[in-house]
Design a protein around this motif. Structure first.
Motif, PDB file in Angstrom:
ATOM      1  N   LEU A  43       0.308  10.122   5.905  1.00 40.54           N
ATOM      2  CA  LEU A  43      -0.452  11.102   5.109  1.00 40.54           C
ATOM      3  C   LEU A  43      -0.086  12.506   5.566  1.00 40.54           C
ATOM      4  O   LEU A  43       0.013  12.743   6.781  1.00 40.54           O
ATOM      5  CB  LEU A  43      -1.955  10.896   5.328  1.00 40.54           C
ATOM      6  N   VAL A  44       0.121  13.403   4.617  1.00 44.59           N
ATOM      7  CA  VAL A  44       0.447  14.782   5.001  1.00 44.59           C
ATOM      8  C   VAL A  44      -0.477  15.771   4.294  1.00 44.59           C
ATOM      9  O   VAL A  44      -0.938  15.511   3.178  1.00 44.59           O
ATOM     10  CB  VAL A  44       1.925  15.153   4.684  1.00 44.59           C
ATOM     11  N   PRO A  45      -0.739  16.913   4.966  1.00 45.19           N
ATOM     12  CA  PRO A  45      -1.627  17.910   4.373  1.00 45.19           C
ATOM     13  C   PRO A  45      -1.137  18.360   2.997  1.00 45.19           C
ATOM     14  O   PRO A  45       0.065  18.513   2.778  1.00 45.19           O
ATOM     15  CB  PRO A  45      -1.570  19.077   5.370  1.00 45.19           C
ATOM     16  N   GLY A  46      -2.082  18.550   2.095  1.00 43.80           N
ATOM     17  CA  GLY A  46      -1.747  19.046   0.759  1.00 43.80           C
ATOM     18  C   GLY A  46      -1.367  17.958  -0.216  1.00 43.80           C
ATOM     19  O   GLY A  46      -1.388  18.160  -1.429  1.00 43.80           O
ATOM     20  N   ILE A  47      -0.965  16.784   0.285  1.00 47.23           N
ATOM     21  CA  ILE A  47      -0.481  15.726  -0.594  1.00 47.23           C
ATOM     22  C   ILE A  47      -1.313  14.454  -0.444  1.00 47.23           C
ATOM     23  O   ILE A  47      -1.714  13.845  -1.420  1.00 47.23           O
ATOM     24  CB  ILE A  47       1.004  15.364  -0.262  1.00 47.23           C
ATOM     25  N   GLY A  48      -1.563  14.050   0.805  1.00 40.66           N
ATOM     26  CA  GLY A  48      -2.131  12.716   1.048  1.00 40.66           C
ATOM     27  C   GLY A  48      -0.986  11.771   1.359  1.00 40.66           C
ATOM     28  O   GLY A  48      -0.033  12.152   2.055  1.00 40.66           O
ATOM     29  N   GLU A  49      -1.006  10.572   0.771  1.00 42.06           N
ATOM     30  CA  GLU A  49       0.032   9.577   1.104  1.00 42.06           C
ATOM     31  C   GLU A  49       1.405  10.013   0.597  1.00 42.06           C
ATOM     32  O   GLU A  49       1.585  10.291  -0.573  1.00 42.06           O
ATOM     33  CB  GLU A  49      -0.330   8.228   0.478  1.00 42.06           C
ATOM     34  N   ILE A  50       2.349  10.039   1.529  1.00 37.42           N
ATOM     35  CA  ILE A  50       3.714  10.400   1.134  1.00 37.42           C
ATOM     36  C   ILE A  50       4.663   9.228   1.370  1.00 37.42           C
ATOM     37  O   ILE A  50       5.685   9.085   0.702  1.00 37.42           O
ATOM     38  CB  ILE A  50       4.168  11.693   1.867  1.00 37.42           C
ATOM     39  N   ILE A  51       4.292   8.379   2.353  1.00 34.39           N
ATOM     40  CA  ILE A  51       5.093   7.195   2.671  1.00 34.39           C
ATOM     41  C   ILE A  51       4.169   5.989   2.738  1.00 34.39           C
ATOM     42  O   ILE A  51       3.051   6.072   3.257  1.00 34.39           O
ATOM     43  CB  ILE A  51       5.812   7.380   4.042  1.00 34.39           C
ATOM     44  N   GLY A  52       4.664   4.867   2.201  1.00 32.73           N
ATOM     45  CA  GLY A  52       3.963   3.593   2.377  1.00 32.73           C
ATOM     46  C   GLY A  52       4.975   2.602   2.898  1.00 32.73           C
ATOM     47  O   GLY A  52       6.097   2.532   2.396  1.00 32.73           O
ATOM     48  N   GLY A  53       4.611   1.847   3.921  1.00 34.11           N
ATOM     49  CA  GLY A  53       5.580   0.887   4.467  1.00 34.11           C
ATOM     50  C   GLY A  53       4.893  -0.197   5.254  1.00 34.11           C
ATOM     51  O   GLY A  53       3.660  -0.255   5.315  1.00 34.11           O
ATOM     52  N   ALA A  54       5.701  -1.058   5.864  1.00 27.02           N
ATOM     53  CA  ALA A  54       5.127  -2.178   6.627  1.00 27.02           C
ATOM     54  C   ALA A  54       6.202  -2.918   7.392  1.00 27.02           C
ATOM     55  O   ALA A  54       7.393  -2.823   7.063  1.00 27.02           O
ATOM     56  CB  ALA A  54       4.467  -3.176   5.674  1.00 27.02           C
ATOM     57  N   GLN A  55       5.731  -3.662   8.402  1.00 26.09           N
ATOM     58  CA  GLN A  55       6.573  -4.742   8.916  1.00 26.09           C
ATOM     59  C   GLN A  55       6.392  -5.878   7.911  1.00 26.09           C
ATOM     60  O   GLN A  55       5.293  -6.095   7.391  1.00 26.09           O
ATOM     61  CB  GLN A  55       6.099  -5.173  10.307  1.00 26.09           C
ATOM     62  N   ARG A  56       7.467  -6.595   7.617  1.00 21.03           N
ATOM     63  CA  ARG A  56       7.400  -7.646   6.592  1.00 21.03           C
ATOM     64  C   ARG A  56       7.026  -8.984   7.215  1.00 21.03           C
ATOM     65  O   ARG A  56       7.386  -9.258   8.378  1.00 21.03           O
ATOM     66  CB  ARG A  56       8.741  -7.779   5.867  1.00 21.03           C
ATOM     67  N   GLU A  57       6.383  -9.805   6.423  1.00 16.33           N
ATOM     68  CA  GLU A  57       6.072 -11.165   6.900  1.00 16.33           C
ATOM     69  C   GLU A  57       7.359 -11.966   6.865  1.00 16.33           C
ATOM     70  O   GLU A  57       7.898 -12.237   5.793  1.00 16.33           O
ATOM     71  CB  GLU A  57       5.013 -11.798   5.984  1.00 16.33           C
ATOM     72  N   HIS A  58       7.883 -12.301   8.049  1.00 12.58           N
ATOM     73  CA  HIS A  58       9.165 -13.024   8.055  1.00 12.58           C
ATOM     74  C   HIS A  58       8.968 -14.521   8.297  1.00 12.58           C
ATOM     75  O   HIS A  58       9.914 -15.291   8.270  1.00 12.58           O
ATOM     76  CB  HIS A  58      10.101 -12.429   9.117  1.00 12.58           C
ATOM     77  N   ARG A  59       7.690 -14.936   8.555  1.00 10.96           N
ATOM     78  CA  ARG A  59       7.437 -16.349   8.836  1.00 10.96           C
ATOM     79  C   ARG A  59       7.228 -17.085   7.516  1.00 10.96           C
ATOM     80  O   ARG A  59       6.281 -16.796   6.768  1.00 10.96           O
ATOM     81  CB  ARG A  59       6.219 -16.459   9.758  1.00 10.96           C
ATOM     82  N   TYR A  60       8.112 -18.036   7.276  1.00 12.98           N
ATOM     83  CA  TYR A  60       8.187 -18.737   5.983  1.00 12.98           C
ATOM     84  C   TYR A  60       6.830 -19.269   5.525  1.00 12.98           C
ATOM     85  O   TYR A  60       6.370 -18.969   4.423  1.00 12.98           O
ATOM     86  CB  TYR A  60       9.205 -19.867   6.126  1.00 12.98           C
ATOM     87  N   ASP A  61       6.156 -20.042   6.378  1.00 10.80           N
ATOM     88  CA  ASP A  61       4.920 -20.695   5.939  1.00 10.80           C
ATOM     89  C   ASP A  61       3.811 -19.683   5.664  1.00 10.80           C
ATOM     90  O   ASP A  61       3.055 -19.817   4.705  1.00 10.80           O
ATOM     91  CB  ASP A  61       4.453 -21.716   6.987  1.00 10.80           C
ATOM     92  N   ILE A  62       3.733 -18.702   6.546  1.00  9.70           N
ATOM     93  CA  ILE A  62       2.671 -17.700   6.359  1.00  9.70           C
ATOM     94  C   ILE A  62       2.923 -16.890   5.085  1.00  9.70           C
ATOM     95  O   ILE A  62       2.004 -16.578   4.332  1.00  9.70           O
ATOM     96  CB  ILE A  62       2.562 -16.784   7.608  1.00  9.70           C
TER      97      ILE A  62
END
Ligand code: 4AD
Ligand code: MG
Length: 476
Positions: free
Chosen positions: A393-412
């Motif tokens: 989040l950055v001033p004046g804008i709010g969310e500028i980037i969205g990201g994540a670590q990905r679920e790499h475990r097949y069953d989950i």
């Protein structure tokens, strides 16, 4: 004689040189003994002053020296007698390349409102503000490629037409070759061009992940499309997104990369778009002055950007953010439109902006969101309640980037797809990356237009893309 652009001319050409210049008239002033023409060709924010002895110009041509007309001038560079510029072009010959009728040309030399300029997007490039914005956009795009290139990333072009809904929000534009006037409600997409229902991509991420699982570090940079009915100053139906995806990165590596990346591209623009930023900085300060004291920004645009480059971003979890917001709601420190009562609510723009603008007064990275409010592909944390997501989040804008670590475990991942009602057959190719040689990996998406808003200080996202697409609007 080959023509020169105004930027080169102002920076490099010596007094006494003979030059040929082409561009569009910004203003033309006819005083008794001399005609002054202010010319711009888009290469720089600065106009070139051209002076002519009136007798050198035919009367027929004089009548056409209107704002907006395109001309060619041959003359000599001289030291300027005026105090607004160092050099000027003393004209010898002039030609009209393209006329612009003074009665019809909509961009007369005066201040126009942004709303009006939006209604003539095809002409607004010819104003100082918009030419500066689009040169900054160009500089920023170059910086993005440069950053990834210098860091060993491979630029991957992922499909624009796709059959998947990466974010699961369902706000997609369907693409069809069918005649819409003839198809019925139960149209069978098997008959359609691709033999199934397809849409314009909302994100290149899923295809990007398959690339990262072989090429290691990739990034995509292209247009994305969302049919959400959000008529806000932060949403477009067509916007550009930069999405790196990196094998063997966990959440913190991902945040480190995003922070370094944001700082790099801001610093690059600060260094390489100085003239345009100075212009936009002054524009920003003028706007602040017209606001009530308590709504004014205490920093200039350039100071704000320099501050982001040198400050360490605040990192907090969703739960910490939630507590801050709930407490400040409780203490009546801030009245939110959307109440902050129950853990698990999605953060709204007003909450994000409070955190970054008022509470921390710097960029904030919020991590570990409740799993139900984020996409199916995010890595499930051990608490079984949150996922390894990160929003910046950055001033004046709010969310500028969205990201994540990905679920790499097949069953989950399969489980999560079931819970979110994601069709596993349709995404079997995505699941294959988890079946064959899976590995932890992470990535994020930066909205290019929101980034340009941050850098240029423009309030409305419609003013940082050439031809904005929003509900009910698609000019050109
Ligand atoms: O948070 P979003 O939806 O994330 C994704 O699409 C992930 N697949 C990215 C990834 O992990 N590879 O969108 C990412 C960013 C937002 O933070 C915002 O800056 C921008 O894209 N964005 C928009 N910009 C303009 N108009 C819209 N309608 C936008 N929606 C998202
Ligand atoms: Mg998001």
């Amino acid at each position: 004689m080959k023509f020169t652009d105004i930027k080169t001319l102002l920076n490099k050409i010596k007094i006494g040189s003979k030059v040929n210049i082409k561009g569009w008239i910004r203003t033309c002033r006819d005083s008794k003994n001399v005609i002054f023409i202010s010319l711009n060709d888009g290469s720089t924010i600065s106009n070139l002053q051209i002076v002519f002895i009136p007798s050198l110009i035919d009367e027929e041509i004089k009548k056409e020296l209107n704002t907006g007309a395109c001309i060619e001038v041959i003359g000599t560079i001289e030291k300027s007698q005026g105090k607004n510029q160092n050099i000027e072009l003393v004209g010898k010959e002039i030609k009209i390349i393209g006329k612009a009728s003074a009665e019809e040309y909509p961009l007369q030399p005066k201040r126009h409102s942004l709303e009006f300029l939006r209604s003539i997007s095809h002409l607004r490039f010819r104003t100082n503000a918009f030419s500066a914005i689009f040169r900054v956009r160009n500089c920023l795009s170059f910086a993005i490629h440069k950053f990834f290139n210098e860091n060993g990333f491979i630029y991957l072009n992922t499909p624009i037409i796709t059959s998947c809904d990466a974010e699961g929000a369902g706000e997609m534009f369907t693409v069809t070759s069918a005649d819409l006037t003839k198809i019925s409600k139960d149209y069978d997409y098997k008959q359609d061009f691709f033999g199934k229902k397809v849409n314009l991509t909302v994100s290149g991420q899923l295809a990007g992940e398959t690339g990262a699982m072989a090429l290691g570090k990739i990034y995509t940079f292209g247009p994305t499309f969302r049919a959400e009915n959000s008529n806000t100053s932060r949403h477009l139906a067509e916007f550009w997104m930069v999405e790196p995806e990196i094998a063997f990165y966990e959440l913190n590596d991902n945040i480190d990369l995003a922070e370094e990346f944001l700082k790099y591209i801001i610093e690059y623009v600060l260094k390489n778009s100085q003239d345009d930023l100075k212009f936009l900085d002054k524009r920003y300060s003028d706007i602040q002055k017209s606001k009530p004291q308590n709504e004014r920004d205490d920093k200039s645009l350039i100071e704000k950007l320099e501050y982001i480059v040198k400050t360490r971003f605040q990192r907090i979890t969703y739960t910490e953010a939630f507590d801050i917001l709930r407490n400040c709601s409780k203490n009546k420190k801030k009245k939110f439109e959307y109440l902050v009562k129950d853990w698990g609510i999605d953060l709204q723009s007003e909450h994000e902006r409070y955190l970054t603008e008022k509470h921390f007064k710097k960029p904030v990275v919020v991590t570990d969101y409740p799993k139900d409010i984020k996409a199916f592909y995010m890595y499930k944390n051990e608490d079984d309640k949150t996922v390894a997501a990160m929003d910046i989040l950055v001033p004046g804008i709010g969310e500028i980037i969205g990201g994540a670590q990905r679920e790499h475990r097949y069953d989950i991942l399969k489980d999560s797809m079931d819970k979110f009602n994601v069709d596993k057959n349709q995404l079997s190719w995505y699941l294959d990356t988890r079946k064959f040689g899976t590995a932890p990996h992470s990535g994020f998406g930066l909205g290019l237009e929101r980034m340009i808003q941050l850098i240029t200080g423009m309030d409305n996202i419609r003013d940082v893309i050439a031809f904005p697409r929003t509900p009910g609007k698609a000019e050109c």
